[in-house]
Design an enzyme around this catalytic site. Sequence first.
Site, mmCIF file in Angstrom:
data_model
loop_
_atom_site.group_PDB
_atom_site.id
_atom_site.type_symbol
_atom_site.label_atom_id
_atom_site.label_comp_id
_atom_site.label_asym_id
_atom_site.label_seq_id
_atom_site.Cartn_x
_atom_site.Cartn_y
_atom_site.Cartn_z
ATOM 1 N N CYS A 2 0.980 58.739 34.436
ATOM 2 C CA CYS A 2 1.973 58.692 35.498
ATOM 3 C C CYS A 2 2.339 57.244 35.839
ATOM 4 C CB CYS A 2 1.523 59.371 36.789
ATOM 5 S SG CYS A 2 1.033 61.075 36.565
ATOM 6 N N ARG A 27 3.832 55.840 30.300
ATOM 7 C CA ARG A 27 2.632 56.246 31.029
ATOM 8 C C ARG A 27 2.540 57.769 31.197
ATOM 9 N NH1 ARG A 27 0.300 52.031 33.769
ATOM 10 N NH2 ARG A 27 -0.723 53.502 35.153
ATOM 11 N N LYS A 485 -4.415 57.065 13.922
ATOM 12 C CA LYS A 485 -2.982 56.723 13.913
ATOM 13 C C LYS A 485 -2.190 57.872 13.299
ATOM 14 C CE LYS A 485 -2.521 54.015 16.215
ATOM 15 N NZ LYS A 485 -3.720 53.612 16.836
ATOM 16 N N LYS A 603 0.156 56.527 27.686
ATOM 17 C CA LYS A 603 -0.378 55.224 27.291
ATOM 18 C C LYS A 603 -1.652 54.857 28.038
ATOM 19 C CE LYS A 603 0.018 51.240 25.179
ATOM 20 N NZ LYS A 603 -0.375 51.304 23.763
#
Length: 608
Positions: A2, A27, A485, A603
């Site tokens: 957030c 985020r 990844k 993130k």
Amino acid sequence: MCGIVGYTGNHEAAPILLEGLKKLEYRGYDSAGIAVMNGNAISLNKVSGRISNLCEKTDDGKATPGHAGIGHTRWATHGAPTVVNAHPHMSNDGKFAIVHNGIIENYLLLRDELQQKGYHFNSQTDTEVVVHLIDMYYNGNLKDTVIKVASILQGSYALGVVCADDPETVVAAKKSSPLLIGVGNGENYFASDVTALVPYTRDIIYLDDGEFAEITREKVVVFDSTGKDISKEINHVNWDIQAAEKGGYEHFMLKEIMEQPNAVNATMTTRLKDGDIVWDDPGLDALDLSSFNKIVITACGSAYYAGCAGRYAFEQLCRIPVQVELASELRYNDPIIDEHTLLIVLSQSGETADTIAAMRECMSRGASALSIVNVVGSTIAKIADYTIYTWAGPEIAVATTKGYTTQLTVLYLLALWMGKKLGKLDDERFNLLLESLKTLPDSIQEALDMNPMIPELAKKYHQAKAVFFIGRNTDYAVALEGALKMKEISYIHAESYAAGELKHGTIALIDDHQPVVALCCNAGLQEKTISNIVEVKARGAEVLAVTCKGSEEIVSVADDIIYVPQTETVFSAAAEIIPLQLLAYYVAKENGCDIDKPKNLAKSVTVE
Ligand code: F6R
């Protein structure tokens, strides 16, 4: 998890809030909303999905006039990513609106109490209790009310609050979630991250836990939980706005992959002086290394994998035992840690909740904590006894790339410096290794340049159901990160195995055309990994080998080869990961994935 923004000033608030949310979208991006003060009313707009939906709904903010407001982009924890659960949340009478990043741990109890008092809940979120509490305790003074409500909340929060009684004021509160104030001229801001503020101001106040701010267009007043004003330093940040833009690249991830030579160089050069490693980071030079009998490295995700690679450098160069622990496990493991433990904490964001909790647990047992962090002023940097910053600049793509390689760079520098200080490396070996380490930015550049065929290889592998990554020792550490990844951005199932473990179970999964990425850069173990390649080839696997120029034997066994430059084995992970980042990127691109914002991720993981 957030992102929140707030604005009050002379300009129209909504376009500024929307621009800020775009910068914070990494985020969390499953729903979003803004609340704008319009006279003595609050106008609310919320959407599910991306910020672009909110821009469309509000005609880029033009349909929502007003000069103060708050905004939120969400990564759902409590309740599905629906419009009702999106923030801002409002009181039943529409007088208050709030945005929140964090988790209110005692929300169930508070919700019961509020429901008994007649409050109606619209959402399933933990956050909604906060707005009803504000409504319940409001005494005509928003600042005092927010202090009162904060004293009832358990958990973590960065809060932004507006009240229809006072249309030019925004109140913010912080505990264990990031919150910064942007100081402007005739206008002021708050945000979860500096990237949302730098287009408007570079004068930043970092709020500490337990602090509050009353923000009007003319001034920012920071105060503590007794309501007493606190004098705060205004920091001038030098971040280039372009660093947070795509700069002509299709995705932030590709831009950030390409930035790695510079990021690694920036991280290293300030610490190299007169043929030695000299820390410009406070306190580090005075660290009494002889008091430690072990190192514990802790982190989450890729940062943990950087720790796995760094472990070999500490063990080989310092001859000191190293444990690498997942922070989410370590925090509950009743760890055997005391004042003789050096705790190394890795985090790009500096806000990862599990990492913070593990760190606090270890520090409470006496460990000295040294953090390696990218975001200046972040929680982990503040808690640690010592902090070394990675100068990677803002990392926007959710999947880390330059964050990981700059973490490795600091770990290598640290291991080399400690090896010398502890008397485990003589001058000759130290100098040799330091010279080799200095070539890291060039090696990374070479690894970027020498593989123009990776987009073609991606076309061959993009339809795979699963990809295996194998390697030994330092190569195994790279396999771990390579597999992460691949899975996080391409959604292809990818697993990493220590190559010697294949025959203990995993080899049963290998059959015709199964892609296996074999990491084979560790010179001392190359022969062993080649035998593992032969074993999987014999069972039909399609092998893509990553190796250094000159190993002829691999050419004869692998189906495809990616070359990376030869580096000192203990430092090899930094260049070796480059083609795997590119492979994951191009496979994800072939599959039409949302590379910068993979599904279900965010993130900064500020929840447990
Ligand atoms: C993967 C990735 C994550 C992070 C992890 C820790 O590409 O980015 O696995 O490495 O969430 O984040 P930080 O380093 O911010 O503590």
